[in-house]
Design a protein around this motif. Structure first.
Motif, short mmCIF file in Angstrom:
data_model
loop_
_atom_site.label_atom_id
_atom_site.label_comp_id
_atom_site.label_asym_id
_atom_site.label_seq_id
_atom_site.Cartn_x
_atom_site.Cartn_y
_atom_site.Cartn_z
N LEU A 378 -26.60 -15.16 -49.31
CA LEU A 378 -26.05 -16.47 -49.69
C LEU A 378 -26.99 -17.25 -50.59
O LEU A 378 -26.58 -18.21 -51.23
CB LEU A 378 -25.76 -17.31 -48.43
N GLY A 379 -28.27 -16.85 -50.63
CA GLY A 379 -29.27 -17.62 -51.36
C GLY A 379 -29.79 -18.79 -50.55
O GLY A 379 -30.39 -19.72 -51.10
N LEU A 390 -30.48 -24.80 -51.62
CA LEU A 390 -29.11 -24.51 -51.18
C LEU A 390 -29.06 -24.35 -49.67
O LEU A 390 -28.14 -24.87 -49.01
CB LEU A 390 -28.59 -23.24 -51.85
N GLY A 391 -30.04 -23.66 -49.10
CA GLY A 391 -30.07 -23.47 -47.65
C GLY A 391 -30.18 -24.79 -46.91
O GLY A 391 -29.53 -25.00 -45.87
N ALA A 392 -31.00 -25.71 -47.44
CA ALA A 392 -31.13 -27.02 -46.81
C ALA A 392 -29.80 -27.77 -46.84
O ALA A 392 -29.43 -28.45 -45.88
CB ALA A 392 -32.22 -27.83 -47.51
N ARG A 393 -29.10 -27.62 -47.94
CA ARG A 393 -27.79 -28.28 -48.05
C ARG A 393 -26.79 -27.67 -47.07
O ARG A 393 -26.04 -28.38 -46.41
CB ARG A 393 -27.27 -28.16 -49.48
N LEU A 394 -26.81 -26.33 -46.95
CA LEU A 394 -25.90 -25.66 -46.01
C LEU A 394 -26.23 -26.00 -44.57
O LEU A 394 -25.34 -26.16 -43.73
CB LEU A 394 -25.97 -24.14 -46.21
N ALA A 395 -27.53 -26.12 -44.26
CA ALA A 395 -27.94 -26.45 -42.89
C ALA A 395 -27.45 -27.83 -42.48
O ALA A 395 -27.21 -28.08 -41.29
CB ALA A 395 -29.46 -26.38 -42.76
N ALA A 396 -27.28 -28.73 -43.44
CA ALA A 396 -26.84 -30.09 -43.12
C ALA A 396 -25.33 -30.21 -43.01
O ALA A 396 -24.82 -31.26 -42.60
CB ALA A 396 -27.35 -31.06 -44.19
#
Length: 744
Positions: A378-379, A390-396
Motif C-alpha cells: 500500500l505504501g 500516506l501510512g500516517a494518513r491511513l492510520a488516522a
C-alpha cells in the motif's frame, strides 16, 4: 464531582469502593451485575479528573452512558462512538477504536487523568492495543491512572502483566435453572435448528419476563426474529444506534441478539435466556486468508450468556445443545490477535512507534509478516518498516487501511462502498445502503471524485479476493475456492469483501460484480510436478486464476527457480526414511530444540534433482533427512532413539515410533529376564508381548507390574497350549533367561 453514594446505592461493588487505591495500575475483578461499569469510573474520575472508559461495542458504550447519566448530573458524562459524540466533563465512554485513534493523534492523552479498559477478558484486538499503549502512557506520566476491568479475567495473570494491584468484589447471586434442549442440526446451522431455537423462545411465554436469545450472527438474528414473529426484535452491530436502543429499553417480549449482549450492558426485564451455543469468530487458514467462521461458543461465553437471565432475580437458561456439548466447549475465547487479520493493528503499532509494545499476547509471526507485506504494498510503510506520510494518513482514518487506500485513490465517489464494507453490510455491495452519516464522514476524508462502481472499489481494496466463476463455485485470486452466498446472479467476475469459512468450505457473503481486472494480469513462467515430472508453462493469470497456459521447456535451473508449492509432503518416503522421520519427530516432541521439524527442512538439492529429470520416487530421502539434522545431535540419534532394542534372548526387535512413543512387538519368551521396561528419552517402551505363534497376549509399558500380576494368568493359559516353550514362574530372573536360551 459525582455523588458516589447515590450512584452506588444497591450495587455490590459499592461495598469495596472505599478500597480503591489512590494510584494505578489497577485490575478490577467483579462478576456481572456488580455495578463495576457504573460506579468505578465516576469514583476514579472524582480522584483523578477526566476519565475515558472503553466498552467493547457501540451498544455497550451508549448503555453505560445512559445509565450513569440518569443517576447523576448528565453534563458530567458523555460518550463517543464512530460518528456520534456527546460531551461529558468527567467521564466519557468510548469504543476501543475511538480511543485508539485518539492515542495515535495525542499519545500523551493531554487533559485525560485516567483510562478504564472494561471487559478485558473479551480480548478484542483494539482492546489489547489500547491497554498496551495506555501502559506505556502510565510509565511516562506519573499522574496517569490506568485500570482494567472484567467479569471473568484471570486477575492474577493480568495484574502481573500490568504490574497492578487487584480489587475484587462478589455479586449478589440469584438462582439459575439450566435446561438442555439439543437439536441435531446445530453443528451445520440448519434452518431447522434455528426454527428449534425460535420455538424455544416462544415456549417460555412472557409471564416471567423477557427472553434473550443468542445466535451467532446478524443473518441468524433476522431469521429467528422472522420465525418468532411480531413479539421479537433484533439486536446486532449492523443496526443503527436508535434501533439498538429500542431493543435494549423497549418492552418486546423476545430479543434476539448476537454476542454483543453477553456483557457490558444490562437489559431490563430479562429473566430467561435461550442460547444456540454458537459464535462467529475470525479465523486464518493455511493460505493466510482471514474470514469469519461459526464455531461452538466457549464455556466462558456460555456462562456469561446464562448469567444474563439471573442478573436481576431468579432466572432460567435453555441451552439448545447437550450437557456433553457444553463439557467439550473450549474454556475461553481465543484472543483476536491470534486469529485475525492484523493489517490495521500493525499500522497502528508502527504509527505508535514503540519498539516493544507490552501486548498481553504477542502476534503470530506469519500473520505479522503478511500484514507488513500488505502495508508495504500500500505504501503505508517504507522498506525499514517506518510509517510513511500516506501510512500516517491511513492510520488516522476510521477504516481498514486497505479501504482507506481505496478511498484516497478513487475519491469521495467510493465512500458509499467503503462505508458499506466498514459497517459489515452483507449481500450485493452494488445495492448496499450504508448509514448516510458514515458515508458523508468518509467522503469528507477523501478528495472529490465521481461515483465509482462498487466492484472496482472492492477489487482495489482486496485484490486477493477478486474471483472468477468456476463451475458452481468461484476461484479467488488467493487460490481459495468459495461458494457464492450472495443474491446477485452469477457474474463471470466478482470482487469479494467478506469471505466466511464454514464447515462446508468458504462462502462469499459480500461482493460486487466486476470485470476482468486487466491491470492485475501477470505473465509468468510456472512449473508444477505432474506424474512425478516437472512441467513448465507460460501463464497469463490474475493470482491463482489462470487465463491462458502454454507448455514451455525449462532448463533445470529455470525449473528450480519457478517451481513452487513443492513441499516435504510431496516427496515419497520409503520405509527407512519414514522410520527415521518418526524417530526425529519423537525426539523433537520429547526434547525440543535443537531437534528439528524435518518437514520444514531444506530440500532444495532434491528439488533440483527432480528438475534435472530424476524420479521423485527414487530420491534418497533418508539421506536428505539426515542432512537436515544438526551436529552433534545426529551422532546421538542411535543412542537417544535406537532403531532396535536388545532383549535378554539376544534378539533385537525393531522399535516403532509411528505413534509418537517407542513401541516394540516381541515374543513374550524373549523378554524373560528383563525386570522392568527400559526408557527411551525418558519414555517407557510399550511392549506388545506375543505368543509363540505371534498373537498378541498383552500390552504394557510396565514389565515389572506385568510379571508380578497378569503374567501368571497368561502363563496358566499358555502353558498347555505351547508346552514346548518355557513358562517360568520367575520370568524376571536371569535363570529364566538361561532356560529360554537353552531351549533354543
Amino acid at each position: 464531582m459525582f455523588n458516589l453514594e447515590r450512584i452506588g446505592r444497591g450495587l455490590p461493588v459499592s461495598r469495596v469502593i472505599d478500597q480503591l487505591p489512590q494510584s494505578g495500575p489497577l485490575v478490577v475483578e467483579a462478576p456481572p451485575g456488580t455495578g463495576k461499569t457504573t460506579l468505578i469510573p465516576p469514583a476514579i474520575a472524582n480522584a483523578h479528573g477526566k476519565t475515558l472508559v472503553t466498552a467493547p461495542r457501540r451498544v455497550a458504550v451508549r448503555s453505560a452512558w445512559r445509565r450513569l447519566s440518569l443517576l447523576d448530573d448528565p453534563s458530567l458524562t458523555g460518550y463517543s462512538i464512530r460518528g456520534e459524540h456527546t460531551g461529558g466533563r468527567l467521564v466519557e465512554f468510548v469504543t476501543p477504536g475511538v480511543l485508539l485513534n485518539r492515542l495515535l493523534k495525542d499519545p500523551g492523552l493531554d487533559g485525560v487523568g485516567a483510562v478504564v479498559v472494561d471487559e478485558v477478558h473479551e480480548r478484542q484486538l483494539d482492546t489489547d492495543l489500547v491497554l498496551a499503549m495506555c501502559m506505556e502512557v502510565a510509565v511516562l506520566r506519573e499522574d496517569f491512572y490506568l485500570a482494567a476491568m472484567s467479569a471473568t479475567l484471570d486477575a492474577a495473570a493480568i495484574a502481573e502483566h500490568m504490574g497492578a494491584s487487584v480489587l475484587t468484589t462478589s455479586a449478589q447471586t440469584h438462582p439459575l435453572e439450566v435446561e438442555y434442549a439439543p437439536h441435531p442440526g446445530r453443528a451445520e446451522g440448519t434452518r431447522e435448528f434455528y426454527a428449534h431455537v425460535a420455538e424455544l423462545a416462544r415456549a417460555g411465554g412472557h409471564a416471567q419476563g423477557r427472553t434473550l436469545v443468542f445466535v451467532p450472527g446478524a443473518r441468524e438474528v433476522d431469521l429467528v426474529c422472522s420465525l418468532v414473529g411480531a413479539h421479537a426484535v433484533p439486536l446486532h452491530g449492523r443496526l443503527s444506534s436508535a434501533e439498538q436502543d429500542a431493543a435494549l429499553t423497549g418492552d418486546a417480549p423476545v430479543v434476539v441478539s448476537t454476542a454483543l449482549a453477553e456483557s457490558s450492558l444490562t437489559m431490563p426485564g430479562v429473566r430467561r435466556v435461550v442460547d444456540a451455543g454458537l459464535s462467529r469468530e475470525p479465523r486464518r487458514d493455511a493460505r493466510g486468508m482471514t474470514g469469519l467462521v461459526t464455531v461452538s461458543a466457549s464455556k466462558a461465553s456460555a456462562d456469561q450468556r446464562a448469567g444474563r437471565a439471573a442478573r436481576l432475580g431468579p432466572g432460567a437458561v435453555v441451552r439448545a445443545y447437550s450437557q456433553a456439548d457444553y463439557q467439550h466447549f473450549r474454556p475461553d475465547t481465543a484472543p483476536e490477535i491470534l486469529v485475525s487479520d492484523l493489517t490495521g493493528a500493525v499500522l497502528a503499532m508502527r504509527a505508535w512507534g514503540s519498539p516493544d509494545l507490552p501486548l498481553l499476547t504477542p502476534p503470530p509471526a506469519p500473520a505479522l509478516a503478511e500484514a507488513e507485506a500488505t502495508l508495504a504494498d500500500l505504501g503505508a510503510v517504507d522498506p525499514q518498516g517506518a510509517v510513511t506520510p500516506l501510512g500516517a494518513r491511513l492510520a488516522a482514518m476510521p477504516v481498514d487501511p486497505r479501504l482507506g487506500a481505496a478511498l484516497l485513490t478513487f475519491g469521495a465517489g467510493a465512500a458509499p462502498t467503503v462505508a458499506a464494507i466498514a459497517e459489515g453490510v452483507s449481500g450485493d455491495l452494488a445495492r448496499a445502503q450504508a448509514p448516510k452519516r458514515q458515508v458523508e464522514r468518509l467522503a469528507r476524508l477523501a478528495p472529490p471524485g465521481p461515483p465509482v462502481a462498487a466492484g472496482q472499489v472492492v477489487a482495489a481494496a482486496f485484490p486477493q479476493w477478486v474471483a472468477r466463476r468456476s463451475g458452481d463455485e468461484y476461484l479467488l485470486a488467493s487460490g481459495t475456492r468459495a461458494a457464492l452466498g450472495v443474491d446477485m446472479g452469477r457474474p463471470e467476475w466478482l470482487a469479494a469483501a467478506d469471505v466466511q469459512r464454514t464447515r462446508a468450505g468458504a462462502v462469499i457473503r459480500a461482493a460486487a460484480a466486476t470485470e476482468l481486472p486487466a491491470e492485475r494480469v501477470r505473465e509468468e513462467i510456472r512449473a508444477s510436478l505432474t506424474d512425478g515430472k516437472v512441467r513448465g508453462r507460460a501463464v497469463k493469470a490474475v493470482g491463482a486464476i489462470e487465463l491462458s497456459s502454454t507448455p514451455v521447456k525449462l532448463s533445470p535451473e529455470e525449473a528450480a527457480e519457478v517451481l513452487t508449492g513443492l513441499t516435504f509432503a510431496d516427496f515419497p518416503l520409503d520405509a527407512d526414511a519414514q522410520r527415521l522421520k518418526e524417530r526425529v519427530d519423537f525426539l523433537r516432541d520429547r526434547l525440543g530444540e535443537p531437534w528439528p521439524d524435518v518437514a520444514r527442512g531444506d530440500y532444495s538439492p532434491e528439488v533440483f534433482q527432480v528438475c534435472k529429470g530424476a524420479s521423485i520416487s527414487k530420491l534418497d530421502m533418508r539421506g536428505a533427512i539426515m542432512r537436515n539434522l544438526p551436529w552433534p545431535e545426529a551422532g546421538q540419534l542411535a543412542e537417544l532413539a535406537p532403531e532396535r532394542l536388545e532383549v535378554p534372548s539376544g534378539s533385537h526387535p525393531r522399535v516403532d515410533y509411528a505413534t509418537g512413543r517407542p513401541v516394540v512387538r516381541v515374543k513374550l519368551q524373549e523378554c524373560f529376564g528383563l525386570a522392568a521396561s527400559p526408557l527411551v528419552a525418558g519414555v517407557p517402551v510399550l511392549f506388545h508381548l506375543l505368543s509363540p505363534a505371534g498373537r498378541e497376549l498383552a500390552v504394557t509399558d510396565d514389565l515389572r507390574s506385568f510379571w508380578d500380576g497378569p503374567y501368571q494368568q497368561v502363563r496358566k493359559e499358555m502353558r498347555g497350549r505351547y508346552p514346548k516353550h518355557p513358562w517360568p514362574e520367575d520370568p524376571w530372573s536371569a535363570t529364566a533367561t538361561s532356560r529360554t536360551n537353552r531351549r533354543k
